[in-house]
Design a protein around this motif. Structure first.
Motif, short mmCIF file in Angstrom:
data_model
loop_
_atom_site.label_atom_id
_atom_site.label_comp_id
_atom_site.label_asym_id
_atom_site.label_seq_id
_atom_site.Cartn_x
_atom_site.Cartn_y
_atom_site.Cartn_z
N VAL A 89 0.85 -1.20 0.00
CA VAL A 89 0.00 0.00 0.00
C VAL A 89 0.88 1.25 0.00
N LEU A 90 1.85 1.30 0.91
CA LEU A 90 2.74 2.46 1.02
C LEU A 90 3.55 2.69 -0.25
N ASN A 91 4.01 1.59 -0.86
CA ASN A 91 4.94 1.70 -1.98
C ASN A 91 4.25 1.93 -3.33
N THR A 92 2.96 1.60 -3.44
CA THR A 92 2.32 1.63 -4.77
C THR A 92 1.12 2.56 -4.90
N TYR A 93 0.46 2.92 -3.79
CA TYR A 93 -0.74 3.75 -3.92
C TYR A 93 -0.36 5.18 -4.37
N PRO A 94 -1.19 5.80 -5.21
CA PRO A 94 -0.94 7.20 -5.57
C PRO A 94 -1.01 8.10 -4.33
N PRO A 95 -0.25 9.21 -4.33
CA PRO A 95 -0.23 10.08 -3.14
C PRO A 95 -1.61 10.53 -2.68
N GLY A 96 -2.47 10.90 -3.63
CA GLY A 96 -3.82 11.37 -3.23
C GLY A 96 -4.61 10.31 -2.49
N GLU A 97 -4.44 9.06 -2.92
CA GLU A 97 -5.16 7.95 -2.28
C GLU A 97 -4.60 7.71 -0.87
N LEU A 98 -3.29 7.81 -0.71
CA LEU A 98 -2.68 7.65 0.63
C LEU A 98 -3.17 8.75 1.58
N VAL A 99 -3.25 9.97 1.07
CA VAL A 99 -3.75 11.09 1.92
C VAL A 99 -5.18 10.79 2.35
N ARG A 100 -5.99 10.34 1.39
CA ARG A 100 -7.40 10.03 1.72
C ARG A 100 -7.49 8.97 2.81
N ILE A 101 -6.68 7.92 2.69
CA ILE A 101 -6.70 6.81 3.66
C ILE A 101 -6.29 7.30 5.05
N LEU A 102 -5.20 8.08 5.11
CA LEU A 102 -4.72 8.57 6.41
C LEU A 102 -5.74 9.50 7.06
N ARG A 103 -6.41 10.32 6.25
CA ARG A 103 -7.41 11.25 6.80
C ARG A 103 -8.67 10.49 7.22
N ALA A 104 -9.15 9.63 6.33
CA ALA A 104 -10.45 8.98 6.57
C ALA A 104 -10.34 7.91 7.65
N TYR A 105 -9.31 7.08 7.59
CA TYR A 105 -9.22 5.93 8.48
C TYR A 105 -8.38 6.19 9.72
N GLY A 106 -7.46 7.16 9.65
CA GLY A 106 -6.61 7.45 10.80
C GLY A 106 -6.95 8.77 11.46
N GLU A 107 -7.84 9.54 10.81
CA GLU A 107 -8.17 10.89 11.30
C GLU A 107 -6.88 11.66 11.57
N GLU A 108 -5.93 11.53 10.63
CA GLU A 108 -4.60 12.13 10.75
C GLU A 108 -4.60 13.51 10.10
N LYS A 109 -4.45 14.54 10.95
CA LYS A 109 -4.48 15.92 10.44
C LYS A 109 -3.24 16.25 9.59
N GLN A 110 -2.15 15.54 9.84
CA GLN A 110 -0.90 15.82 9.13
C GLN A 110 -0.70 14.88 7.94
N ALA A 111 -1.80 14.38 7.39
CA ALA A 111 -1.70 13.36 6.33
C ALA A 111 -0.84 13.82 5.16
N LYS A 112 -1.01 15.07 4.72
CA LYS A 112 -0.26 15.55 3.55
C LYS A 112 1.24 15.56 3.80
N ARG A 113 1.64 16.02 4.97
CA ARG A 113 3.07 16.05 5.32
C ARG A 113 3.66 14.64 5.31
N ILE A 114 2.92 13.72 5.95
CA ILE A 114 3.42 12.34 6.07
C ILE A 114 3.52 11.70 4.69
N VAL A 115 2.48 11.89 3.87
CA VAL A 115 2.49 11.26 2.53
C VAL A 115 3.58 11.86 1.65
N SER A 116 3.82 13.17 1.73
CA SER A 116 4.93 13.77 0.95
C SER A 116 6.23 13.09 1.31
#
Length: 321
Positions: free
Chosen positions: A145-172
């Motif tokens: 998941v980490l190595n192959t998902y597009p960045p936008g999809e990873l941001v969505r997952i971290l926000r939706a499933y982890g309620e992670e406010k810093q999703a964009k920073r982490i995914v970058s």
């Protein structure tokens, strides 16, 4: 297997909620389904507390089934353990020739065993392969998941499933690092999350990797998608008078359970009818006022109980055909 590491959450309250349906006497023994067998703590308590009841227990983790099988062996053919994901409940019951059940229990989230077995990759506190699959015989692991998902999809997952406010920073940071070298182990991800968060975000809410690991686990196992199908299916499997208890551990799960129960407990008649026809009457009665929380004493004894939310409902009417 050390028994100390597995303390069933809100155990007595779950038994109390289900008791009226499982103590009922009839021509057939009452059937209770444990949709999330894990290490078998809740299942064992159900079999011990309700000597007439028959148990059907599901788990997608073959190791959990093996260990629980040993634990529940004294109960003989009263316990039927099935390798299945909990949204497969209707198929399982059909296969076993069980038309309706009297009780259903869900204890969502990760089992103690999965958290405690280092090589499964669920825990952020120790280095392990980034896997996180509850059933290691199928699907893709967290590393993929980490190595192959597009960045936008990873941001969505971290926000939706982890309620992670810093999703964009982490995914970058993840995207930058995975180009250099693909992710394989948890320690590197934990370090990257620590390095990419602002100081203020690191000071609150425990380990800063917690939300990202939760999000990856939910994605890898399709937990919310499965739950969306599983809870309505479980409600439909209940006989009239049957009861369901659901323990969830984060707001997304709890919200989903709340919505299913609220819809079942609602009158669906068009407004203005002088008499509400049978088909519009509520099918469920809520047994908990909102979500019940564990006691302070329980949290002190078992820190994994802290985020638990318990909801219960009773079937009061058949589905309209």
């Amino acid at each position: 297997m050390s028994q100390t590491r597995h303390v069933p959450v809100m155990l007595q309250r779950c038994l109390d909620l289900l008791a009226p349906a499982l103590e009922a006497t009839g021509p057939q023994p009452p059937v209770v389904v444990d949709c999330t067998l894990g290490l078998g703590g809740h299942s064992e308590a159900l079999l011990a507390a309700f000597p007439a009841a028959r148990l059907v227990a599901l788990d997608r983790d073959k190791e959990a089934l093996r260990l629980s099988g040993e634990r529940l062996a004294p109960y003989g053919d009263r316990a039927t353990l099935v390798h299945a994901v909990y949204d497969e409940l209707p198929e399982v019951l059909h296969r076993l020739g069980i038309p309706k059940v009297q009780g259903v229990l869900f204890d969502l989230g990760v089992s103690s065993m999965q958290l405690d077995e280092a090589d499964r990759g669920f825990a952020y506190a120790q280095d392990a392969p980034l896997d996180m699959r509850m059933d290691q015989t199928t699907g893709i692991g967290a590393a993929e998941v980490l190595n192959t998902y597009p960045p936008g999809e990873l941001v969505r997952i971290l926000r939706a499933y982890g309620e992670e406010k810093q999703a964009k920073r982490i995914v970058s940071a993840v995207v930058r690092e995975r180009e250099r070298e693909p992710f394989t182990n948890s320690a590197r991800l934990v370090e990257l999350i620590r390095d990419s968060l602002p100081q203020a975000a690191k000071r609150t809410g425990g380990n800063p990797a917690k939300r990202t690991f939760q999000a990856l686990r939910i994605e890898v196992n399709g937990e919310l998608t499965v739950l969306e199908r599983a809870v309505p299916a479980a409600v439909r499997s209940l006989a009239v008078g049957g009861r369901i208890a659901v323990l969830s551990y984060h707001s997304l799960e709890d919200r989903l359970v709340k919505q299913v129960f609220a819809a079942g407990a609602a009158n669906t008649a068009p407004p203005g009818l002088p008499v509400v026809p049978e088909r519009y009457q509520p099918r469920l009665k809520l047994l908990t006022r909102g979500a019940e929380l564990p006691t302070e004493e329980e949290v002190a004894e078992n820190r994994r109980a802290a985020p638990a939310r318990l909801r219960g409902a009773q079937r009061i009417r058949e589905e309209e055909r």
